[in-house]
Design a protein around this motif. Structure first.
Motif, PDB file in Angstrom:
ATOM      1  N   ARG A   1     -24.688  14.978 -37.964  1.00 18.91           N
ATOM      2  CA  ARG A   1     -24.052  15.669 -36.837  1.00 18.91           C
ATOM      3  C   ARG A   1     -23.469  16.974 -37.354  1.00 18.91           C
ATOM      4  N   MET A   2     -22.589  17.582 -36.540  1.00 22.88           N
ATOM      5  CA  MET A   2     -21.759  18.643 -37.075  1.00 22.88           C
ATOM      6  C   MET A   2     -20.833  17.989 -38.098  1.00 22.88           C
TER       7      MET A   2
ATOM      8  N   ALA B   1     -21.984  16.781 -28.825  1.00 26.48           N
ATOM      9  CA  ALA B   1     -22.366  18.175 -29.074  1.00 26.48           C
ATOM     10  C   ALA B   1     -23.767  18.232 -29.673  1.00 26.48           C
ATOM     11  N   ARG B   2     -24.451  19.330 -29.436  1.00 26.31           N
ATOM     12  CA  ARG B   2     -25.787  19.537 -29.983  1.00 26.31           C
ATOM     13  C   ARG B   2     -25.793  20.827 -30.804  1.00 26.31           C
ATOM     14  N   PRO B   3     -25.222  20.780 -31.998  1.00 25.95           N
ATOM     15  CA  PRO B   3     -25.078  22.008 -32.797  1.00 25.95           C
ATOM     16  C   PRO B   3     -26.400  22.640 -33.188  1.00 25.95           C
ATOM     17  N   GLU B   4     -27.465  21.823 -33.228  1.00 19.81           N
ATOM     18  CA  GLU B   4     -28.766  22.392 -33.596  1.00 19.81           C
ATOM     19  C   GLU B   4     -29.216  23.453 -32.593  1.00 19.81           C
ATOM     20  N   GLU B   5     -28.736  23.376 -31.343  1.00 22.46           N
ATOM     21  CA  GLU B   5     -29.120  24.355 -30.331  1.00 22.46           C
ATOM     22  C   GLU B   5     -28.535  25.729 -30.617  1.00 22.46           C
ATOM     23  N   ALA B   6     -27.438  25.776 -31.389  1.00 23.12           N
ATOM     24  CA  ALA B   6     -26.809  27.052 -31.734  1.00 23.12           C
ATOM     25  C   ALA B   6     -27.084  27.459 -33.178  1.00 23.12           C
ATOM     26  N   ASP B   7     -27.947  26.719 -33.840  1.00 17.69           N
ATOM     27  CA  ASP B   7     -28.273  27.030 -35.235  1.00 17.69           C
ATOM     28  C   ASP B   7     -29.309  28.154 -35.257  1.00 17.69           C
ATOM     29  N   THR B   8     -28.821  29.374 -35.281  1.00 20.79           N
ATOM     30  CA  THR B   8     -29.681  30.548 -35.163  1.00 20.79           C
ATOM     31  C   THR B   8     -30.297  30.976 -36.483  1.00 20.79           C
ATOM     32  N   GLY B   9     -30.002  30.252 -37.560  1.00 16.89           N
ATOM     33  CA  GLY B   9     -30.529  30.646 -38.860  1.00 16.89           C
ATOM     34  C   GLY B   9     -29.760  31.780 -39.495  1.00 16.89           C
ATOM     35  N   GLU B  10     -28.489  31.946 -39.109  1.00 20.04           N
ATOM     36  CA  GLU B  10     -27.682  33.054 -39.597  1.00 20.04           C
ATOM     37  C   GLU B  10     -26.536  32.559 -40.467  1.00 20.04           C
TER      38      GLU B  10
ATOM     39  N   SER C   1     -21.970  23.306 -28.026  1.00 16.35           N
ATOM     40  CA  SER C   1     -22.833  23.088 -29.189  1.00 16.35           C
ATOM     41  C   SER C   1     -22.033  23.089 -30.479  1.00 16.35           C
ATOM     42  N   ALA C   2     -21.258  24.134 -30.688  1.00 15.89           N
ATOM     43  CA  ALA C   2     -20.464  24.259 -31.912  1.00 15.89           C
ATOM     44  C   ALA C   2     -19.138  23.533 -31.716  1.00 15.89           C
ATOM     45  N   SER C   3     -19.172  22.226 -31.886  1.00 15.38           N
ATOM     46  CA  SER C   3     -18.012  21.380 -31.605  1.00 15.38           C
ATOM     47  C   SER C   3     -18.096  20.116 -32.436  1.00 15.38           C
ATOM     48  N   PHE C   4     -16.932  19.481 -32.666  1.00 20.23           N
ATOM     49  CA  PHE C   4     -16.899  18.196 -33.354  1.00 20.23           C
ATOM     50  C   PHE C   4     -17.236  17.032 -32.425  1.00 20.23           C
ATOM     51  N   ALA C   5     -17.311  17.282 -31.129  1.00 17.53           N
ATOM     52  CA  ALA C   5     -17.519  16.210 -30.162  1.00 17.53           C
ATOM     53  C   ALA C   5     -18.815  15.453 -30.448  1.00 17.53           C
TER      54      ALA C   5
ATOM     55  N   GLN D   1     -21.677  26.401 -37.986  1.00 21.18           N
ATOM     56  CA  GLN D   1     -20.723  25.453 -38.553  1.00 21.18           C
ATOM     57  C   GLN D   1     -19.330  26.063 -38.658  1.00 21.18           C
ATOM     58  N   VAL D   2     -19.248  27.289 -39.151  1.00 18.22           N
ATOM     59  CA  VAL D   2     -17.929  27.913 -39.295  1.00 18.22           C
ATOM     60  C   VAL D   2     -17.298  28.149 -37.927  1.00 18.22           C
ATOM     61  N   LEU D   3     -18.087  28.598 -36.963  1.00 16.78           N
ATOM     62  CA  LEU D   3     -17.533  28.828 -35.631  1.00 16.78           C
ATOM     63  C   LEU D   3     -17.099  27.518 -34.973  1.00 16.78           C
ATOM     64  N   ALA D   4     -17.756  26.420 -35.314  1.00 19.16           N
ATOM     65  CA  ALA D   4     -17.301  25.121 -34.810  1.00 19.16           C
ATOM     66  C   ALA D   4     -15.922  24.789 -35.369  1.00 19.16           C
ATOM     67  N   TYR D   5     -15.741  24.970 -36.668  1.00 17.54           N
ATOM     68  CA  TYR D   5     -14.440  24.693 -37.279  1.00 17.54           C
ATOM     69  C   TYR D   5     -13.369  25.616 -36.695  1.00 17.54           C
ATOM     70  N   LEU D   6     -13.684  26.911 -36.579  1.00 15.35           N
ATOM     71  CA  LEU D   6     -12.709  27.845 -36.024  1.00 15.35           C
ATOM     72  C   LEU D   6     -12.421  27.525 -34.567  1.00 15.35           C
ATOM     73  N   GLY D   7     -13.457  27.152 -33.822  1.00 14.18           N
ATOM     74  CA  GLY D   7     -13.250  26.810 -32.421  1.00 14.18           C
ATOM     75  C   GLY D   7     -12.326  25.628 -32.243  1.00 14.18           C
ATOM     76  N   GLU D   8     -12.441  24.641 -33.130  1.00 13.53           N
ATOM     77  CA  GLU D   8     -11.567  23.462 -33.038  1.00 13.53           C
ATOM     78  C   GLU D   8     -10.102  23.848 -33.185  1.00 13.53           C
TER      79      GLU D   8
END
Length: 456
Positions: free
Chosen positions: A428-429, A146-155, A139-143, A192-199
């Motif tokens: 997207r992300m 990816a479906r980042p909305e699924e990990a958008d917990t509102g945090e 989910s948290a990925s640039f691919a 979003q931040v965890l996606a960037y860090l994950g990359e």
């Protein structure tokens, strides 16, 4: 399809990509770009034999849409090296890449300790952070899939860091990395931040870039679409009539359209399509943008010592120092180099209204005060050339809930205006790969629409 007209509003990353993929399908388009040059974050300049990037600097393995596009355009890719110096507590510490592979971590062990990343609280927080990145890897990925909305917990990310007990040392390093991409952590969602860090943490060992810089992608795309691109053509309104996007208003001209791809930032889309349904306007209105300022100076000497490619300053807003020419040798003539200085947030906002010479002077002054020993930072009047790039809307920022809201709005959008397609990294992300993927997908959807309508 010669009698069908697809108008693309915006000649940035997603707009150029959309035009390219439409042309591959035999569908001509008109690309309307407000600025004097195209490309957006893929943009690049050429000064003599120097190739300069204006926005993005490298791609990770997740950037599937970009890498596929570069392969189609026959652009040779090279590895991007990241040997960075971090200025912390008055000293410099060197890291190679930033990924969590065992060999890389072993090489960076001493610097990590000096940066405060090996304290018990940092190790515990980093372990939790890496586990969350692994949990959200799809989910948290640039691919592009990816479906980042699924990990958008509102945090908020800053709240997430408090929750996992992250100490100041770890937060400063993460903030410095994010601000190096001109992001601002203040309102960014944790996903979003965890996606960037994950990359960077999981794929930072395989960064790549076209050998003549990322700007070569935009130049090649512009060449491929040819006369379809119209520069200095700001769009004032996309007209909606009888539930369809029917016209595009440019200075002194109204162009009829069979389909429209709006490939702009979300803020411009909201302004030029005031007739968008309220749920869609509300959703894309949640997206924010960071600001950035970049200075590129051509030199007859290497600006950084010991093969360094970057210098980071976690403690303050000293500009990021980057020597792209250390790994992009085809971008500079023999015996020369380039110095890139980049800053975001409040410092960028202060600089944007100033003229080019003053921006250059202030940024050089800032880095001269803290450059590593052995650096060759030029004086104000030195350099083969100088280019200054201002980004009033640099990187899309997704506050908590924004990714989920935009995804939901886009799913319902087609039922409102079936021949209007929204593209841009905010769909997207936010990333260059997201922009390219959205342009490609919008082209496919627009092509399907005009082909279907041509049979009726």
């Amino acid at each position: 399809m010669g009698n069908k007209r697809v108008i693309i509003v915006g000649g940035g990353t997603s707009g150029l990509t959309a035009a390219y993929y439409l042309k591959k399908k035999g569908i001509e388009s008109i690309v309307l770009e407000a600025n004097e040059c195209a490309g957006g974050r893929l943009g690049g300049d050429r000064v003599g034999d120097f190739y300069i990037d204006q926005g993005a600097d490298w791609f990770t393995l997740s950037c599937d849409a970009v890498l596929e596009l570069c392969d189609e355009l026959e652009l040779r890719m090279v590895r991007a090296a990241l040997k960075a110096a971090w200025h912390r507590r008055g000293k410099y510490f060197i890291t190679r890449h930033a990924d969590i592979k065992p060999l890389t971590m072993a090489r960076n062990m001493v610097s990590a300790a000096q940066l405060g990343l090996l304290s018990p609280s940092s190790i515990i927080a980093m372990t939790k952070l890496v586990r969350q990145i692994s949990k959200w890897k799809n989910s948290a990925s640039f691919a592009s899939d990816a479906r980042p909305e699924e990990a958008d917990t509102g945090e908020l990310f800053v709240d997430y860091m408090d929750k996992i007990g992250a100490p100041e040392d770890l937060f400063l390093v993460i903030r410095c990395f994010m601000e190096g991409t001109t992001c601002d952590l203040k309102n960014m969602s944790s996903v979003q931040v965890l996606a960037y860090l994950g990359e960077i943490l999981t794929k930072g060992h395989r960064l790549s870039v076209p050998e003549k810089g990322i700007g070569s992608i935009a130049h090649t795309l512009s060449d491929r679409i040819g006369d379809s691109l119209r520069l200095s053509s700001p769009v004032h309104k996309i007209g909606i009539q009888d539930g369809l996007a029917s016209t595009v208003d440019v200075d002194g001209e109204t162009i009829k359209a069979d389909a429209v791809i709006c490939a702009t930032t979300s803020t411009i889309a909201s302004r030029i399509i005031p007739d968008l349904p309220k749920p869609i306007l509300d959703a894309i209105g949640k997206i924010e943008y960071s600001v950035g300022c970049r200075v590129v100076i051509g030199l007859k000497k290497r600006p950084l010592p010991s093969g360094l490619t970057a210098v980071m300053f976690p403690e303050d807003e000293t500009p990021l120092i980057l020597d792209r020419s250390s790994y992009l040798q085809a971008c500079v003539p023999p015996g020369t180099a380039t110095l890139d200085l980049m800053v975001g947030k409040d410092r960028a906002r202060e600089l944007l209204p100033l003229d080019d010479d003053e921006i250059k002077s202030q940024m050089l002054r800032d880095v001269r005060q803290k450059a590593p020993p052995g650096s060759n930072i030029p004086q104000d009047d030195e350099g083969i050339f100088t280019r200054v790039y201002r980004w009033s809307e640099a990187v899309g920022i997704t506050p908590p809930g924004a990714l989920k809201a935009v995804s939901s709005a886009l799913r319902m959008h087609g039922s409102y205006i079936p021949n209007l397609f929204l593209a841009g990294d905010y769909t997207r992300m936010p990333s260059v790969n997201g922009a390219v993927a959205s342009g490609r997908d919008a082209a496919n959807e627009a092509a399907a629409y005009v082909m279907s309508s041509s049979h009726h």
